[in-house]
Design a protein around this motif. Structure first.
Motif, short mmCIF file in Angstrom:
data_model
loop_
_atom_site.label_atom_id
_atom_site.label_comp_id
_atom_site.label_asym_id
_atom_site.label_seq_id
_atom_site.Cartn_x
_atom_site.Cartn_y
_atom_site.Cartn_z
N VAL A 74 8.11 -0.12 -1.38
CA VAL A 74 10.07 -0.40 -2.07
C VAL A 74 11.05 -0.78 -1.40
N GLY A 75 10.91 0.63 -0.07
CA GLY A 75 12.32 -0.07 0.98
C GLY A 75 12.71 -1.00 1.53
N THR A 76 11.43 -1.70 2.07
CA THR A 76 11.86 -3.50 2.01
C THR A 76 12.54 -3.91 1.39
N SER A 77 11.68 -3.93 0.09
CA SER A 77 12.75 -4.79 -0.95
C SER A 77 14.91 -3.97 -0.78
N LEU A 78 14.43 -3.05 -0.97
CA LEU A 78 15.33 -2.09 -1.42
C LEU A 78 17.01 -2.64 0.45
N LEU A 79 15.92 -2.85 1.41
CA LEU A 79 16.78 -3.39 2.56
C LEU A 79 17.01 -4.77 2.02
N GLY A 80 16.06 -5.35 1.64
CA GLY A 80 16.23 -6.86 1.67
C GLY A 80 17.63 -6.67 -0.19
N GLN A 81 17.91 -6.48 -0.50
CA GLN A 81 18.83 -6.10 -2.03
C GLN A 81 20.71 -5.89 -0.72
N PHE B 94 0.66 -1.33 0.13
CA PHE B 94 -0.33 0.44 0.18
C PHE B 94 1.15 0.95 -0.22
N CYS B 95 1.82 1.12 0.41
CA CYS B 95 2.67 2.56 0.73
C CYS B 95 4.44 2.82 0.66
N THR B 96 4.63 3.40 -0.44
CA THR B 96 5.77 3.97 -1.31
C THR B 96 6.82 2.63 0.14
N PRO B 97 7.35 4.20 1.14
CA PRO B 97 8.74 3.90 2.01
C PRO B 97 8.81 1.76 2.32
N CYS B 98 7.47 1.54 3.14
CA CYS B 98 7.83 -0.24 2.86
C CYS B 98 7.85 -1.00 1.45
N ILE C 136 14.38 5.58 7.47
CA ILE C 136 12.91 6.26 6.20
C ILE C 136 11.62 5.22 6.83
N VAL C 137 11.89 3.64 6.42
CA VAL C 137 11.52 3.23 6.30
C VAL C 137 10.66 2.95 7.53
N LYS C 138 11.11 3.09 8.88
CA LYS C 138 10.98 2.42 9.84
C LYS C 138 9.78 3.97 10.45
N ASN C 139 10.34 5.10 9.95
CA ASN C 139 9.47 6.80 10.30
C ASN C 139 8.38 7.20 9.18
N THR C 140 7.90 6.09 7.99
CA THR C 140 7.26 6.77 7.30
C THR C 140 5.76 6.14 6.86
N SER C 141 6.42 4.35 6.82
CA SER C 141 5.29 3.23 7.01
C SER C 141 4.02 3.43 7.53
N HIS C 142 3.47 3.47 6.86
CA HIS C 142 1.65 2.99 7.24
C HIS C 142 1.51 2.26 8.11
N CYS C 143 1.82 1.11 8.29
CA CYS C 143 1.68 0.84 9.44
C CYS C 143 2.44 -0.64 10.37
N GLY C 144 1.93 -0.97 11.21
CA GLY C 144 3.22 -2.07 12.07
C GLY C 144 4.32 -2.87 11.08
N LEU C 145 4.00 -2.92 10.36
CA LEU C 145 5.16 -4.23 9.73
C LEU C 145 5.91 -3.29 9.25
N GLY C 146 5.36 -2.06 7.76
CA GLY C 146 6.48 -1.27 8.18
C GLY C 146 7.56 -0.68 8.93
N GLN C 147 6.86 -0.16 9.89
CA GLN C 147 7.47 0.79 10.54
C GLN C 147 8.57 -0.44 11.86
N THR C 148 8.45 -1.41 12.05
CA THR C 148 9.16 -2.60 12.57
C THR C 148 10.00 -3.71 11.99
N ALA C 149 9.59 -3.33 10.33
CA ALA C 149 10.97 -4.03 9.31
C ALA C 149 11.82 -4.29 8.83
N ALA C 150 12.56 -2.67 9.71
CA ALA C 150 13.62 -2.81 9.37
C ALA C 150 14.33 -3.22 10.93
N HIS C 151 13.83 -3.22 12.13
CA HIS C 151 14.38 -3.83 13.44
C HIS C 151 15.34 -5.27 13.41
#
Ligand SMILES: Cc1cc2nc3c(=O)[nH]c(=O)nc-3n(C[C@H](O)[C@H](O)[C@H](O)COP(=O)(O)O)c2cc1C
Ligand code: SF4
Ligand code: SF4
Ligand code: SF4
Ligand code: FES
Lengths: 184, 597, 237
Positions: free
Chosen positions: B499-506, B493-497, B530-545
């Protein structure tokens, strides 16, 4: 950057997977070229026909992205010899028009061009060792080396070149104003 | 055929997902013409039907095999060699991972944690659970599949799921008599039910720890200016049994041995807030529990504990329906869960408004975790003081933990809140671990000098996942696996999560494979923020933990992977010439590139 | 009636209690970057370009209701860097070759990038394989450029009453779909007069036969930075 003020800035330029449009646009600074030449000398560049980079080059301007192995080697030669590496134009920055082949598998591209397209009488994929091998995808240069500055545009306008170089000559951190930023 | 499936689910648009799950079972995919037909029958835009089919991993546009095998791909399965087993099965059956064999006989996939980390490597075959897989079973399985042997004829013990309760406490010990807590609730006014639950200090067991009584009360009272408990307003009770956090399986165990407690807790909640309808959102991976749960609900109806005039109380009507998920971690997030219940893709909603005022179909809705309802039921029956006798002032009662990974006795441990992690490590037989992932990948990774930290909302909150890692494990590989989990599960749904989670994966791939530079670590840290701070929900907000926490605690493990170079490409440069080399047959010096300049 | 107020970058402004921060800002002439927001449609909150800091916490200005006493930060270095990165994510996720794009010069994504001073795409490119659909006589789809803002989805559903568009898939595989079994736009109910045909902020939905009508130098954002242009739109001009 202060030492740049005391001696002439050495600039090298090249076109990788590009169309020389960026170089042409550079020349569009017209009579300002004379002013420029008071402050800079050109090293390896299509402007000079020097084939290899000298030891101490200040600025390397790269037009075009990477579509083959030779592009990669040239880019690396630049990175190794220049202090400030600049990606010039859309193709260097995001692959540009050549990268529009990226969603077609390279195998298909080559087969279409050399084996099956109409009008081909001796179908064969060129394999002369003199020819650079194609990369499976066209890449922007920042994916292969560290890039210090980006001058967007297709091509960047003469003003962009001028802003960038005059900033450098004045020892300022180059800053392209919003009105000069264009991706087309 | 289609009509029959649609009718069975009441022909409602909200049943779209439930209908599609049955269509998938029947046809092994959802063909485009069926999407069109369903859109017509349910009066839905066709785009919604297509969106749902393509959102849930257990639904597909192209056909899966007659045997559809999905290997659980949690890090704990990896430790037990799951990837290797999957590869061997693929090889024996001559099929590529993620694809369907040309004869349609079999397809093999990886799937996010199936909730069996204590008895893995695990897999699903046509929705049935396989546990404790090993090399021998893989060989036999390949034969069974090639011979087209019905699942009924496969060895029974392959499908055996154990509860493995290693330590029982307030919730898992003894049995709550059927209806006991409901009878008490019937003697109380809603306000008294809220205050009893409030006094017990019960906080949500799903992870966030919101006060349960407050949630129920908000739902009952409605928005500012509304009439509290207004009987003209439909309210809903939803039990979150999506249990998607890798390494968690305690809700599975609760639903298999204490399901009546859960139903009872939901009914108490319904009584308190004035709801007539309840849902259990059961993750698709737990489909095998469906029949027993349905039987359990039937028992309640027969005993007058569900249905009309419950326990003879005029006007106390409440029933529970089970909705299945279909392979989407995000549907555990409460607003995405509600979207899914409504038959849509699981995209989290914008908040405010919150589900307590605008939930299912826009009506006030309580969403609680399985364990929260189980606890509420017992608190109602035994009183707040009984619950308060265990735990800490901030975190009363117990927490049911799912323990897996490198320990002798994985399984379920119900421990008092306030217990140090070291206590648990002793109990489960983990000596000298390198680290523990508390609360799953979205929780906290702790190292040895933190094992005295306590489990509780005041220190280490947890939804229940506890993955133990021995000194032999590679912390970068663990973080890498978790990072890919989030990228795989991002709803998009939201851009930072997205795209950002895939970029973090790379980036983590690059570092783990030894192509990283110090520059990449900085890049990763900035992107993580960025992913943590701007994601729409808890998934993106914790994905970089996982990345950030392991980097913080084990910087040397990252440093030692870094090249001292200034820069290296994030893709295989020489590999990018492979197609050209093959097509030209060249192998000369110019036909290769080195990775670093 | 007592006026409610909040501050954006220290400047006080009054608002109507039903407004979001974005709406309150636009009404007061303050530009907050945005792509998925459009004043005519229900707030969506997906692009995250409008990320601001409200009382020290990050929030989406287009969905968060304005509230008394909020201290909003908007035009800070931190926020603009973050927005630049998000814009770059949108660029690398699709295939944006502006020099060959019909909408170049009129594109909100591009103009937003200019406004943020974005010079490069920073991240590695994904170069996804996406669809072009030229089946319709008047309207063309080039999904290489779709940024998943769902404006067309909302317009077609809420204004045209047709639900021609939807987003299917998940994560990086999310993509635009149209309401036709064939998957072709020509088999949907869309007409060139539909709002959905004109709402796309980028060059993913194009009206045929209208490309390159305006020469470089006269295009929407050539001399009109996005701030001014979008404020006009938000204020209903
Ligand atoms: C990505 C994500 C996944 C979640 N998954 C679950 C889950 O599987 N089970 C659960 O109970 N809560 C899950 N939650 C938390 C729920 O949103 C919600 O807070 C919880 O169900 C409330 O119940 P509780 O108050 O009883 O804990 C998840 C949250 C997020 C952000
Ligand atoms: S943070 Fe991720 S999962 Fe949550 S809404 Fe955004 S894309 Fe979806
Ligand atoms: S849609 Fe906008 S950003 Fe994308 S290529 Fe076209 S002009 Fe460039
Ligand atoms: S096609 Fe255009 S309007 Fe529709 S989602 Fe994509 S970018 Fe947005
Ligand atoms: S404008 Fe607010 S999230 Fe897109």
């Amino acid at each position: 950057m202060t030492d740049l003020m005391t001696h002439k800035i050495r600039i090298a330029t090249t076109s990788l997977a590009g169309c020389f449009g960026c170089h042409m646009s550079f020349l569009d600074i017209d009579e300002r070229f004379f002013t420029l030449c008071e402050h800079v000398v050109f090293d390896r560049s299509p402007f000079t026909d020097i084939k290899h980079l000298g030891e101490h080059v200040d600025v390397g301007l790269i037009e075009g992205g990477l579509c083959n192995a030779e592009n990669v080697s040239t880019l690396r030669e630049f990175r190794d010899h220049v202090k400030i590496l600049v990606a010039v134009g859309a193709c260097a920055i995001n692959g540009g028009i050549p990268a529009m082949r990226n969603h077609i598998p390279l195998k298909e591209c080559l087969e279409e061009s050399y084996l099956v397209a109409v009008g081909i009488d001796s179908p064969q994929i060129p394999n002369d060792p003199e020819l650079p091998l194609l990369l499976d995808r066209v890449r922007p240069i920042h994916e292969v080396v560290k890039v210090d500055y980006f001058l967007p545009g297709c091509p960047p306008s003469a003003e962009v070149f001028w802003t960038f170089l005059t900033d450098l000559m004045a020892g300022r951190e180059p800053q392209i104003p919003e009105a000069q930023i264009h991706f087309d | 055929m289609l009509c029959e499936i649609v009718d069975r689910h009441g022909g409602q648009a909200t049943s779209l997902l439930q209908i599609l799950i049955d269509v998938q079972m029947r046809f092994r995919h959802v063909p485009p013409r069926i999407m069109t037909a369903l859109a017509g029958m349910l009066h839905l835009p066709r785009t919604q039907v297509e969106a749902v089919v393509e959102f849930y991993r257990f639904l597909s546009v192209t056909s899966v095999g007659r045997f559809d095998v999905r290997f659980s791909d949690s890090v704990t399965d990896h430790l037990l060699g799951s990837r290797d087993l999957a590869a061997r099965l693929c090889q024996r059956l001559g099929v590529k991972l993620g694809e369907t064999r040309v004869d349609d006989a079999v397809s093999i996939h990886l799937t996010s944690c199936t909730g069996l980390s204590d008895q893995g490597p695990a897999a699903l075959v046509n929705g049935h659970v396989l546990t404790r897989l090993d090399g021998d079973r893989i060989v036999q399985m390949a034969d069974f599949i090639d011979q087209g042997m019905d699942l009924d004829t496969w060895p029974k013990n392959w499908f055996k799921v154990e509860d493995q309760v290693q330590l029982a406490g307030l919730l898992l010990e003894g049995e709550l008599p059927l209806g006991a807590s409901l009878e008490r609730a019937l003697t109380l006014h809603p306000a008294d039910i809220f205050s009893e639950i409030d006094r017990s200090g019960l906080r949500g067991r799903g992870g966030a720890g919101f006060k349960t009584a407050a949630k129920w009360r908000f739902c009952y009272e409605g928005e500012e200016g509304a009439v509290p408990g207004d009987p003209t307003i439909a309210r809903y009770v939803v039990c979150n049994a999506d249990e998607g956090e890798p390494g968690t399986f305690k809700d599975r165990v609760l639903l298999s041995r204490n399901a009546q407690d859960v139903f009872e807790g939901m009914t108490v909640c319904a009584k308190a807030i004035g709801a007539q309808h309840g849902f259990i959102y059961l993750r698709g991976e737990y489909r095998y529990l469906l029949d027993s749960l349905l039987r359990g609900l039937k028992v309640r109806r027969l005993r007058g504990l569900l249905g009309r005039n419950i326990l003879g109380v005029e006007g106390f009507d409440f029933d529970i329906e089970i909705h299945l998920g279909a392979g989407a971690y995000i549907c555990g997030e409460e607003s995405a869960l509600i979207e899914s219940l409504e038959g849509k893709p699981g995209h989290p909603r914008n908040r405010p408004p919150y589900p307590v005022t605008h939930g299912y179909l826009g009506q006030p809705t309580v969403v609680n975790n399985v364990e929260t309802f189980a606890a509420a039921a017992r608190i109602m029956a035994y009183g707040a003081d009984w619950f308060l006798s265990v735990g800490t002032p901030e975190s009363s009662g117990t927490k049911i933990l799912s323990v897996s990974g490198d320990c002798e006795r994985p399984g379920i441990y119900e421990v008092p809140f306030g217990s140090p992690v070291s206590d648990l490590l002793r109990r489960c037989g983990a000596d000298d671990p390198m680290g523990v992932q508390v609360g799953g990948p979205s929780g906290t990774f702790i190292g040895p000098d933190e094992f005295e930290r306590i489990l509780g909302f005041e220190d280490l909150p947890t939804g229940g996942s506890m993955m133990v890692f021995s000194q032999a494990r590679d912390v970068v590989a663990i973080a890498r696996s978790f990072t890919h989990f989030f990228a795989h599960e991002s709803c998009g749904f939201c851009t930072p999560c997205r795209v950002g989670t895939s970029l973090l994966g790379q980036l983590i791939d690059k570092i783990a494979e030894g192509h990283g530079t110090p520059h990449d670590l900085i890049e990763m840290t900035q992107l993580a923020a960025i992913v943590k701070n701007t994601s729409h929900c808890g998934l993106g907000q914790t994905a970089a933990h996982p990345l950030m926490q392991t980097l913080e605690r084990f910087p040397e493990r990252y440093q030692e992977r870094l090249k001292t170079l200034f820069f290296e490409p994030g893709f295989d440069l020489d590999g990018a010439l492979e197609v050209s080399r093959q097509m030209t047959g060249r192998e000369d010096a110019h036909a290769h590139l080195t990775q670093s300049g | 009636m007592d006026q409610k107020t909040l501050t954006i970058d220290g400047v006080e402004l009054s608002f109507d209690p039903r407004q979001t921060i974005m709406e309150a800002a636009a009404a007061a002439g303050v530009y907050i970057p945005h792509l998925c927001h459009h004043p005519d449609f229900k707030p969506h909150g997906s692009c995250k370009l409008c990320t601001v800091k409200v009382n020290g916490r990050f929030a989406s200005a287009c969905t968060l209701p304005a509230a008394e006493g909020q201290e909003v930060l908007n035009k800070t270095l931190e926020l603009n860097q973050l927005r630049t990165r998000i814009t770059q994510m949108l660029f690398v996720e699709g295939n944006h070759f502006c020099p060959g794009c019909e909408i170049s010069g009129h594109c909100k994504l591009q103009a937003t990038a200019y406004g943020l001073g974005m010079l490069d795409s920073h991240f590695p490119h994904f170069y996804p394989a996406r669809r072009v659909d030229a089946s319709h006589p008047d309207i063309m789809l080039d999904l290489d450029r779709c940024i998943l803002c769902e404006l067309c989805v909302r317009a077609s559903r809420d204004m045209d009453g047709k639900s021609v568009f939807g987003i299917a898939g998940r994560g990086m595989e999310s993509h635009l779909v149209v309401a036709a079994e064939s998957g072709a736009l020509v088999d949907t109910l869309i007409e060139v007069s539909d709002r959905a045909a004109h709402v796309c902020p980028v060059g993913a939905i194009l009206i045929k036969h209208t490309a390159y009508e305006k020469p470089i130098g006269q295009r929407r954002y050539d001399h009109h930075p996005i701030q001014a242009a979008l404020l006009q739109e938000d204020q209903g001009d």
